[in-house]
Write a protein that holds these residues in place. Structure first.
Motif, PDB file in Angstrom:
ATOM      1  N   UNK A  56       0.829  -1.201   0.000  1.00  0.00           N
ATOM      2  CA  UNK A  56       0.000   0.000   0.000  1.00  0.00           C
ATOM      3  C   UNK A  56       0.869   1.259   0.000  1.00  0.00           C
ATOM      4  N   UNK A  57       0.515   2.210  -0.847  1.00  0.00           N
ATOM      5  CA  UNK A  57       1.210   3.494  -0.933  1.00  0.00           C
ATOM      6  C   UNK A  57       0.187   4.553  -1.297  1.00  0.00           C
ATOM      7  N   UNK A  58       0.546   5.794  -1.104  1.00  0.00           N
ATOM      8  CA  UNK A  58      -0.374   6.881  -1.430  1.00  0.00           C
ATOM      9  C   UNK A  58      -0.821   6.789  -2.887  1.00  0.00           C
ATOM     10  N   UNK A  59       0.111   6.515  -3.783  1.00  0.00           N
ATOM     11  CA  UNK A  59      -0.173   6.507  -5.211  1.00  0.00           C
ATOM     12  C   UNK A  59      -1.144   5.414  -5.650  1.00  0.00           C
ATOM     13  N   UNK A  97     -19.347   3.879  -2.031  1.00  0.00           N
ATOM     14  CA  UNK A  97     -18.347   4.795  -1.492  1.00  0.00           C
ATOM     15  C   UNK A  97     -17.036   4.551  -2.220  1.00  0.00           C
ATOM     16  N   UNK A  98     -16.457   5.624  -2.765  1.00  0.00           N
ATOM     17  CA  UNK A  98     -15.157   5.546  -3.434  1.00  0.00           C
ATOM     18  C   UNK A  98     -14.168   6.413  -2.672  1.00  0.00           C
ATOM     19  N   UNK A  99     -12.979   5.870  -2.445  1.00  0.00           N
ATOM     20  CA  UNK A  99     -11.900   6.585  -1.780  1.00  0.00           C
ATOM     21  C   UNK A  99     -10.680   6.456  -2.690  1.00  0.00           C
ATOM     22  N   UNK A 100     -10.161   7.617  -3.108  1.00  0.00           N
ATOM     23  CA  UNK A 100      -9.092   7.576  -4.094  1.00  0.00           C
ATOM     24  C   UNK A 100      -8.145   8.763  -3.935  1.00  0.00           C
ATOM     25  N   UNK A 101      -6.841   8.501  -4.079  1.00  0.00           N
ATOM     26  CA  UNK A 101      -5.845   9.555  -4.134  1.00  0.00           C
ATOM     27  C   UNK A 101      -5.577   9.827  -5.605  1.00  0.00           C
ATOM     28  N   UNK A 102      -5.829  11.045  -6.044  1.00  0.00           N
ATOM     29  CA  UNK A 102      -5.655  11.381  -7.459  1.00  0.00           C
ATOM     30  C   UNK A 102      -5.343  12.868  -7.572  1.00  0.00           C
TER      31      UNK A 102
END
Length: 154
Positions: free
Chosen positions: A20-23, A83-88
């Motif tokens: 797991x990473x932020x990206x 529910x969507x959780x995303x780093x973008x």
């Protein structure tokens, strides 16, 4: 196999699973729609952000997810939601899709949207204090629905 398309797999790498990473923070989950789903959303968001190195956003993001779910439950109780959780694009995006039915009259749709936006005062305060943004939009499908979201920066 003459004329057949053949696809050979690339050489296997032995690097192992991607940690797991932020990206690579990108999750979607279907929630059954009960009032208890706000707590499930809070817990899931905290766990995901901690594992993906975004612990500094945990409290605000968990509150945002909880408020989005609670808002959907108030306006469309006991209906499934996504529910969507995303780093973008250097921001955390929390998006909730619910099944709020479409309104036939544009004025009724606008009144409903305004009432729903006013009910999100806690979400607005928390997200804006963290330098983020939030909003509501109709889902453009025949059955209707609402997309509500929160955007948080590090």
């Amino acid at each position: 196999m003459k004329g057949a398309l053949r696809c050979l797999p690339a050489a296997a790498t032995t690097a192992g699973p991607i940690p797991p990473a932020t990206e690579n923070l990108s999750y979607s989950m279907l929630l059954p729609g009960g009032a208890y789903c706000a707590g499930l959303a809070r817990q899931a968001v905290r766990t995901l952000l901690t594992r993906h190195g975004l612990a500094e956003l945990c409290e605000t993001a968990a509150l945002a997810a909880s408020e989005l779910v609670a808002g959907a439950y108030r306006f469309t109780p006991d209906r499934e939601m996504v529910l969507r959780v995303r780093w973008q694009y250097d921001a955390l995006r929390i998006v909730l899709y619910d099944q709020h039915p479409a309104h036939a009259a544009p004025t009724a749709a606008e009144e409903c949207r305004d009432r729903r936006a006013r009910s999100m005062w806690l979400l607005a305060a928390a997200v804006e204090a963290h330098g983020g943004d939030w909003g509501l939009a109709p889902v453009l499908t025949p059955g209707g629905g609402t997309k509500s979201w929160a955007l948080l920066h590090r």
